[in-house]
Write an enzyme that holds these catalytic residues in place. Sequence first.
Site, mmCIF file in Angstrom:
data_model
loop_
_atom_site.group_PDB
_atom_site.id
_atom_site.type_symbol
_atom_site.label_atom_id
_atom_site.label_comp_id
_atom_site.label_asym_id
_atom_site.label_seq_id
_atom_site.Cartn_x
_atom_site.Cartn_y
_atom_site.Cartn_z
ATOM 1 N N SER A 125 60.559 18.660 59.614
ATOM 2 C CA SER A 125 59.683 18.792 60.791
ATOM 3 C C SER A 125 58.469 19.649 60.463
ATOM 4 C CB SER A 125 60.486 19.439 61.919
ATOM 5 O OG SER A 125 59.630 19.861 62.955
ATOM 6 N N TYR A 150 66.962 26.021 65.277
ATOM 7 C CA TYR A 150 66.657 24.621 64.942
ATOM 8 C C TYR A 150 65.653 24.560 63.781
ATOM 9 C CZ TYR A 150 63.900 20.382 64.999
ATOM 10 O OH TYR A 150 63.204 19.271 64.597
ATOM 11 N N LYS A 154 65.945 23.260 59.507
ATOM 12 C CA LYS A 154 65.090 22.335 58.750
ATOM 13 C C LYS A 154 64.626 23.000 57.448
ATOM 14 C CE LYS A 154 65.593 18.951 61.461
ATOM 15 N NZ LYS A 154 66.424 17.820 61.020
HETATM 16 C C1 UD1 Z 1 59.047 20.486 69.876
HETATM 17 C C2 UD1 Z 1 59.595 21.592 69.074
HETATM 18 C C3 UD1 Z 1 59.614 21.206 67.616
HETATM 19 C C4 UD1 Z 1 60.502 20.004 67.451
HETATM 20 C C5 UD1 Z 1 60.082 18.887 68.382
HETATM 21 C C6 UD1 Z 1 61.207 17.895 68.372
HETATM 22 C C7 UD1 Z 1 59.107 23.644 70.308
HETATM 23 C C8 UD1 Z 1 58.339 24.925 70.303
HETATM 24 N N1 UD1 Z 1 58.841 22.810 69.302
HETATM 25 O O1 UD1 Z 1 57.692 20.228 69.438
HETATM 26 O O2 UD1 Z 1 60.096 22.250 66.829
HETATM 27 O O3 UD1 Z 1 60.465 19.556 66.124
HETATM 28 O O4 UD1 Z 1 59.863 19.350 69.703
HETATM 29 O O5 UD1 Z 1 61.061 16.926 69.319
HETATM 30 O O6 UD1 Z 1 59.914 23.409 71.179
HETATM 31 N N2 UD1 Z 1 54.186 20.360 76.990
HETATM 32 C C9 UD1 Z 1 53.745 20.540 78.305
HETATM 33 N N3 UD1 Z 1 54.610 20.249 79.330
HETATM 34 C C10 UD1 Z 1 55.890 19.793 79.119
HETATM 35 C C11 UD1 Z 1 56.320 19.598 77.785
HETATM 36 C C12 UD1 Z 1 55.449 19.902 76.748
HETATM 37 O O7 UD1 Z 1 52.611 20.971 78.533
HETATM 38 O O8 UD1 Z 1 56.622 19.562 80.082
HETATM 39 C C13 UD1 Z 1 53.264 20.634 75.889
HETATM 40 C C14 UD1 Z 1 53.763 21.681 74.905
HETATM 41 O O9 UD1 Z 1 53.361 22.963 75.289
HETATM 42 C C15 UD1 Z 1 53.108 21.205 73.602
HETATM 43 C C16 UD1 Z 1 53.017 19.698 73.757
HETATM 44 O O10 UD1 Z 1 53.121 19.439 75.153
HETATM 45 O O11 UD1 Z 1 51.811 21.727 73.512
HETATM 46 C C17 UD1 Z 1 54.100 18.962 73.022
HETATM 47 O O12 UD1 Z 1 55.353 19.503 73.389
HETATM 48 P P1 UD1 Z 1 56.743 18.872 72.894
HETATM 49 O O13 UD1 Z 1 56.746 17.420 73.152
HETATM 50 O O14 UD1 Z 1 57.846 19.686 73.469
HETATM 51 O O15 UD1 Z 1 56.694 19.043 71.310
HETATM 52 P P2 UD1 Z 1 56.496 20.341 70.430
HETATM 53 O O16 UD1 Z 1 56.640 21.593 71.221
HETATM 54 O O17 UD1 Z 1 55.226 20.178 69.677
#
Ligand code: UD1
Length: 335
Positions: A125, A150, A154
């Site tokens: 990841s 997690y 990795k």
């Molecule tokens: C997350 C994990 C990452 C993992 C991946 C697996 C964290 C910090 N990181 O990535 O380690 O490999 O998932 O699937 O949890 N967001 C919103 N609203 C929401 C959900 C997300 O604004 O309800 C934003 C988040 O702040 C981020 C982006 O959308 O900026 C993507 O979020 P997400 O899909 O959860 O992925 P990651 O956080 O990048």
Amino acid sequence: MNRILVTGGLGFIGSHTVVELQQAGYEVVIIDNLYNSKIEVLESITSITGIKPTYFNIDLRNKRAVEEFFSNNSVDGIIHFAASKAVGESVKNPLLYYENNVSTLVYVLQEMKKHQLTNFIFSSSCTVYGQADELPITENAPVKPAESPYGNTKQIGEEIIKESCKVDSLKAIALRYFNPIGAHETAIIGELPLGVPQNLIPFVTQTAAGIREELSVFGDDYPTKDGTAVRDYIHVVDLAKAHIAALERLINNKNKKDFEVFNVGTGIGSSVLEVIKAFEKVSEKSLNYKIVDKREGDVTAAYADTTFANNELGWKTEKTLEDALLDAWKWQLKQ
Ligand code: UD1
């Protein structure tokens, strides 16, 4: 015909990779304990490709069962997806993550050594980079201290494989995924999040479908183009195809080192607000969202430099963010 073992082959990325493997002419054997997947996916895969993969319900934590599988089955390569992936859950239950993600990896590698199997693809990841100092992120960017158990599994996983490659006949590729999204264009397979989705896209599609009232956008004062966090969203089918390219590199002895690492992303960074706008455009729905506080542990921006993967694997993404969001939406509508 090459016979490939796909662990976690009924999961989100696993199932799409099984389809691509079968369509590329590989025979597929799946191991999956249905911990975060459904047995119906086996039929879904079959309905897309016309070929039913061989399936074993084995929990890889059961060392005896793993030994028995490898004593009775010969395979030409292994793509190892089986693992837990929820960051929050890993903080609450670290031992579960070390057992699921690390112990099982060791058991599989021990059997590969015993049976002199060489070709291994590992799901890593972009989380290993933390907040990288430079963007886009190349494979040479330093691995930062993990923010969660997690993330640590990795990093440890990569280390275990790297050390094994030094002394055993093992050849391995770790693929560092950026943010996999979307679904198969047929809408027959896709992501099946358990409970309330933690990831952005399932939350977006469930909100648009009326299952969730409102999407929370985590923070709008990041130092980015519009203040929201930036990620590299890659269509799951493009990601699946990267596994085939990596596998073929090993099978055809094209690898330059016994352990190699590749970033798998699109190279394009999109902010949360850009994702929302793109989703509204393709779905023709307006999304109910509000800005809330930042989520703890989130990085500001992460997107891949894909030069190494493009040149060495002869692979590149073919689908756009809009394609991925439309496929995710079609999949949601079918649920
Ligand atoms: C997350 C994990 C990452 C993992 C991946 C697996 C964290 C910090 N990181 O990535 O380690 O490999 O998932 O699937 O949890 N967001 C919103 N609203 C929401 C959900 C997300 O604004 O309800 C934003 C988040 O702040 C981020 C982006 O959308 O900026 C993507 O979020 P997400 O899909 O959860 O992925 P990651 O956080 O990048």
